[in-house]
Design a protein around this motif. Structure first.
Motif, short mmCIF file in Angstrom:
data_model
loop_
_atom_site.label_atom_id
_atom_site.label_comp_id
_atom_site.label_asym_id
_atom_site.label_seq_id
_atom_site.Cartn_x
_atom_site.Cartn_y
_atom_site.Cartn_z
N PHE A 383 -1.57 30.25 -2.54
CA PHE A 383 -1.95 29.66 -1.49
C PHE A 383 -1.97 27.78 -1.95
CE2 PHE A 383 -6.28 30.68 -0.75
CZ PHE A 383 -6.57 30.09 -0.69
N VAL A 384 -1.44 27.26 -0.79
CA VAL A 384 -1.94 25.66 -0.80
C VAL A 384 -1.96 25.07 0.92
CG1 VAL A 384 -1.07 23.20 -0.88
CG2 VAL A 384 -1.00 24.80 -2.56
N PHE A 385 -2.93 24.72 1.09
CA PHE A 385 -3.43 24.33 3.15
C PHE A 385 -3.48 23.15 2.93
CE2 PHE A 385 -5.04 28.55 3.44
CZ PHE A 385 -4.60 29.31 3.45
N GLU A 386 -2.66 22.02 4.14
CA GLU A 386 -3.11 20.96 4.09
C GLU A 386 -4.25 20.67 5.67
OE1 GLU A 386 0.31 19.11 5.96
OE2 GLU A 386 1.19 19.01 4.26
N VAL A 387 -5.26 20.11 5.65
CA VAL A 387 -6.25 19.91 6.22
C VAL A 387 -5.97 18.61 6.81
CG1 VAL A 387 -9.01 18.53 6.01
CG2 VAL A 387 -7.74 20.49 4.09
#
Length: 462
Positions: A383-387
């Motif tokens: 996964f990849v999440f933005e902060v």
């Protein structure tokens, strides 16, 4: 509506050529949407949509059709068309429509009792409040939406259900700019409530929060990149649980072999501190309901308990394939779409640690107060999440803000690296997309400590 039709005749027609199971779904949806941008109202939508969908399940495959012509002749023709799309032998059992149930949360102020001019005024108030925060606020988008969905489901098992879902949402998104630096701030509120939603939260409060976040991030330095301990605040909502594990526990993906959690029932997939629950019974939560899109009663389903995978989320079709019962996760966007397996309100259960003590335990790391969007490869769990709002942690203290951070990892791996779980719980709301359908959901988590995760940002000079 359905009680005024000869539903038994429609069901029998749907099963006349082939089929093991048939279902009629009726929906009456009244909705309003107001979209403000550049200090003016750009669009106002207010409409009602009614229709019926008919489904036949035969030999574990689905035939589906829908119409907004609600006459008996039209529905019999639709049922016949759907029946021809099924395969196998014709249904030969009895249909005894003897079970009628209804549901829905009590609503204090139905949105249709509020004048449109008042809803428009709320959008304008949010715009003014956001722009008043700082001259560096350059763009403001404010959105108001409400809907009232009356639904009925009847099937060849004799089950008759009806539900009423009232939803209200308000969103503010702000763009700030200083020189070449542009940042955004976003703040939503939403629930299965009526206009009483705004007794606790005003449009001005949402606008100020969004604008203040966007202005603050203008002065933030670029996030460092590397492997760090990360504290996810409960205020971050449940983006991680939704993406890192939630989708992977939807039974249709598991059965298709596109989930990293396939074949792992009874195995350890997370830290002993982690319990994951999908719960459509939470009063007024955005992903809650009395009955799902197939008429199955809302349920609380424990998916992971103390790190051990206990089960998957099922709709009727996927449950038939595995020889088990639906968990009430058969959801549909409208009568125009067939039901599929979807999350409702998905959360990591609170633990025993004080959130302040969790932060104090970290010498150097990243504190995430707000998450942005995310995506996951359910096959691998990556996964990849933005902060959208993050801060450095130095010597156990939350310090200066940083921007441009992302979190990348593997779901099962990261869940095993959670070593502290807070005794708090914070919710986030959203609309989850899958197979071209969007449905309202909520996600929640306590404050979490991940001992090490890849943080994307600006690489530090060696």
């Amino acid at each position: 509506m359905l009680e005024s039709l000869d539903v038994e005749a429609i069901l029998r027609r749907a099963l006349s050529a082939a089929g093991d199971f048939a279902e009629i779904y009726y929906e009456d949806n009244s909705f309003t949407g107001i979209f403000g941008e550049e200090s003016r109202v750009e669009r106002v939508l207010s409409a009602t949509d009614r229709g019926i969908g008919i489904r036949v399940i035969s030999e574990l495959s689905t035939a589906y059709g829908f119409t907004n012509d609600l006459t008996l002749d039209s529905l019999l023709r639709l049922a016949e068309t759907v029946s021809r799309g099924a395969r196998g032998g014709a249904f030969g059992g009895d249909i005894n429509l003897s079970r009628l149930q209804s549901g829905g949360f009590p609503i204090a102020v139905a949105p249709d009792q509020v004048q449109l001019v008042e809803k428009i005024a709320m959008v304008n108030r949010a715009d003014r409040a956001a722009r008043a925060v700082d001259a560096r606020v350059k763009q403001v988008q404010a959105t108001y939406r409400d809907s009232q969905v009356k639904s009925q489901t009847v099937n060849s098992l004799g089950e008759f259900r009806e539900d009423l879902t009232v939803s209200t949402v308000f969103l503010v998104q702000v763009v700030t700019q200083e020189g070449a630096v542009t940042q955004t701030g976003y703040e939503p509120v939403g629930a299965q409530r009526g206009f009483e939603l705004f007794r606790d939260t005003t449009p001005e409060e949402l606008a100020v929060k969004a604008a203040s976040r966007g202005v603050m991030m203008l002065g933030a330095r670029q996030s460092p990149a590397g492997q760090f301990p990360v504290v996810l605040s409960s205020e971050a909502g449940g983006t991680m649980v939704h993406e890192a594990i939630g989708h992977g526990l939807e039974a249709d993906l598991v059965q298709a072999g596109t989930s990293v959690y396939k074949g792992k029932l009874g195995e350890k997939v997370a830290s002993d501190l982690i319990t994951v629950i999908d719960d459509a019974t939470i009063p007024y939560a955005r992903g809650s309901f009395a009955f799902d899109g197939e008429g199955t009663p809302a349920q609380k389903t424990v998916l992971v308990e103390n790190g051990i995978l206990k089960g998957y989320m099922y709709d009727r079709l996927s449950a038939m394939k595995d020889g088990c019962a639906s968990t009430g996760n058969g959801r549909r966007e409208s009568y125009r779409t067939r039901p599929i397996v979807r999350m409702t309100n998905t959360l990591i259960a609170p633990g025993k640690s004080d959130p302040a003590e969790i932060v104090k335990s970290v010498d150097q790391g990243l504190f995430v107060r707000r998450m942005g969007g995310g995506q996951v490869n359910t096959v691998t769990g990556d996964f990849v999440f933005e902060v959208s709002e993050g801060y450095l942690i130095e010597n156990g203290v939350v310090g200066e803000p940083v921007r441009g951070a992302t979190l990348a990892g593997n779901g099962p791996d990261v869940l095993r690296k959670i070593t502290m779980v807070g005794n708090d719980l914070g919710f986030g709301i959203g609309t989850c997309g899958k197979d071209g359908q969007g449905v309202p959901v909520a996600d929640a988590q306590p404050t979490l400590l991940i001992t090490g995760i890849t943080v994307g940002g600006k690489k530090q000079k060696s």
